[in-house]
Design a protein around this motif. Structure first.
Motif, PDB file in Angstrom:
ATOM      1  N   CYS A 197      -6.163 -10.195  -5.327  1.00 50.42           N
ATOM      2  CA  CYS A 197      -5.738  -8.929  -4.734  1.00 50.42           C
ATOM      3  C   CYS A 197      -6.968  -8.034  -4.668  1.00 50.42           C
ATOM      4  O   CYS A 197      -7.703  -7.919  -5.654  1.00 50.42           O
ATOM      5  CB  CYS A 197      -4.668  -8.271  -5.593  1.00 50.42           C
ATOM      6  N   LEU A 198      -7.185  -7.415  -3.534  1.00 51.49           N
ATOM      7  CA  LEU A 198      -8.381  -6.599  -3.328  1.00 51.49           C
ATOM      8  C   LEU A 198      -8.024  -5.125  -3.349  1.00 51.49           C
ATOM      9  O   LEU A 198      -7.117  -4.676  -2.652  1.00 51.49           O
ATOM     10  CB  LEU A 198      -9.031  -6.977  -1.998  1.00 51.49           C
ATOM     11  N   ILE A 199      -8.779  -4.394  -4.175  1.00 45.64           N
ATOM     12  CA  ILE A 199      -8.644  -2.941  -4.261  1.00 45.64           C
ATOM     13  C   ILE A 199     -10.028  -2.369  -3.956  1.00 45.64           C
ATOM     14  O   ILE A 199     -11.023  -2.805  -4.540  1.00 45.64           O
ATOM     15  CB  ILE A 199      -8.161  -2.481  -5.658  1.00 45.64           C
ATOM     16  N   VAL A 251      -4.337  -4.564   1.080  1.00 41.25           N
ATOM     17  CA  VAL A 251      -5.594  -4.126   0.465  1.00 41.25           C
ATOM     18  C   VAL A 251      -5.394  -2.659   0.141  1.00 41.25           C
ATOM     19  O   VAL A 251      -5.166  -1.837   1.028  1.00 41.25           O
ATOM     20  CB  VAL A 251      -6.801  -4.347   1.404  1.00 41.25           C
ATOM     21  N   ARG A 252      -5.474  -2.344  -1.143  1.00 39.92           N
ATOM     22  CA  ARG A 252      -5.165  -0.995  -1.595  1.00 39.92           C
ATOM     23  C   ARG A 252      -6.443  -0.185  -1.789  1.00 39.92           C
ATOM     24  O   ARG A 252      -7.451  -0.714  -2.238  1.00 39.92           O
ATOM     25  CB  ARG A 252      -4.418  -1.056  -2.932  1.00 39.92           C
ATOM     26  N   SER A 253      -6.356   1.103  -1.480  1.00 39.34           N
ATOM     27  CA  SER A 253      -7.465   2.022  -1.757  1.00 39.34           C
ATOM     28  C   SER A 253      -6.962   3.405  -2.165  1.00 39.34           C
ATOM     29  O   SER A 253      -7.752   4.256  -2.536  1.00 39.34           O
ATOM     30  CB  SER A 253      -8.389   2.148  -0.541  1.00 39.34           C
ATOM     31  N   GLN A 254      -5.668   3.597  -2.088  1.00 34.22           N
ATOM     32  CA  GLN A 254      -5.066   4.896  -2.419  1.00 34.22           C
ATOM     33  C   GLN A 254      -3.929   4.681  -3.422  1.00 34.22           C
ATOM     34  O   GLN A 254      -3.288   3.624  -3.433  1.00 34.22           O
ATOM     35  CB  GLN A 254      -4.485   5.555  -1.160  1.00 34.22           C
ATOM     36  N   TYR A 255      -3.679   5.694  -4.241  1.00 37.01           N
ATOM     37  CA  TYR A 255      -2.519   5.655  -5.121  1.00 37.01           C
ATOM     38  C   TYR A 255      -1.253   5.583  -4.270  1.00 37.01           C
ATOM     39  O   TYR A 255      -1.198   6.141  -3.171  1.00 37.01           O
ATOM     40  CB  TYR A 255      -2.448   6.905  -6.000  1.00 37.01           C
ATOM     41  N   LYS A 256      -0.237   4.913  -4.788  1.00 36.50           N
ATOM     42  CA  LYS A 256       1.052   4.876  -4.098  1.00 36.50           C
ATOM     43  C   LYS A 256       1.765   6.205  -4.310  1.00 36.50           C
ATOM     44  O   LYS A 256       1.442   6.962  -5.234  1.00 36.50           O
ATOM     45  CB  LYS A 256       1.883   3.693  -4.578  1.00 36.50           C
TER      46      LYS A 256
END
Length: 178
Positions: A33-35, A59-64
């Motif tokens: 998983c890529l952050i 691909v996450r880069s921000q808080y949910k």
């Protein structure tokens, strides 16, 4: 059983080739998983769909947002690679203003193996805050991969982003995850 790795990349040279790091992790059996830090996400913005397809995960880069479900599976290890000097100093000072730093700041205190391999130049590394931050992270149990075990800062303007030692970082992550 497949192990899950959170590969967390900061805005440092090798992040332009983070897909190489993902492929290397996958070849070692990790469900990856890529952050990305927000700055690193900007670098990949036009091609983010490629990373989603490669990993099979958002691909996450921000808080949910509050109430949203976690988009990623629970992880067996977290690897921050490449770690920029800026993110290192923020993390070492306890500043978790990005999802990338928030995950590792919390993860290390939840018993998740957390490793970090830096990528910055010697001038950045000479800042006193860098040594303090490395000491702070190590005292919390973060495995900081430098020297022969990881990456040594390079002379300014002489970095080799293409030669980033992904396999060394991933080998350490595999060992830490058991």
């Amino acid at each position: 059983m497949t192990r899950v790795l959170y590969l967390i990349a900061c805005a440092a040279g090798p992040t332009e080739r983070v897909d190489d790091g993902v492929r290397a992790a996958q070849s070692q059996g990790w469900d990856t998983c890529l952050i990305l830090t927000p700055s690193a996400a900007r670098w990949w913005e036009p091609r983010l769909a490629e990373l989603v397809e490669l990993t099979g995960h958002p691909v996450r880069s921000q808080y949910k947002l509050p109430g949203e479900r976690d988009a990623l599976p629970k992880c067996d290890a977290m690897l921050v690679a490449p770690l920029s000097a800026t993110s290192l100093c923020k993390w070492g000072a306890g500043i978790a203003d990005t999802l990338a730093l928030g995950l590792v700041s919390e993860g290390v205190h939840m018993g998740i193996p957390v490793l970090a391999m830096p990528y910055f130049n010697q001038a950045q590394g000479a800042q006193p805050a860098v040594a303090r931050s490395v000491e702070a992270l190590r005292s919390q149990g973060v495995v900081y991969l430098d020297g022969a075990e990881g990456y040594e800062p390079h002379p300014p303007r002489h970095g080799d982003a293409a030669g980033f030692p992904w396999d060394r970082a991933l080998g350490a992550a595999a060992a830490a995850a058991g």
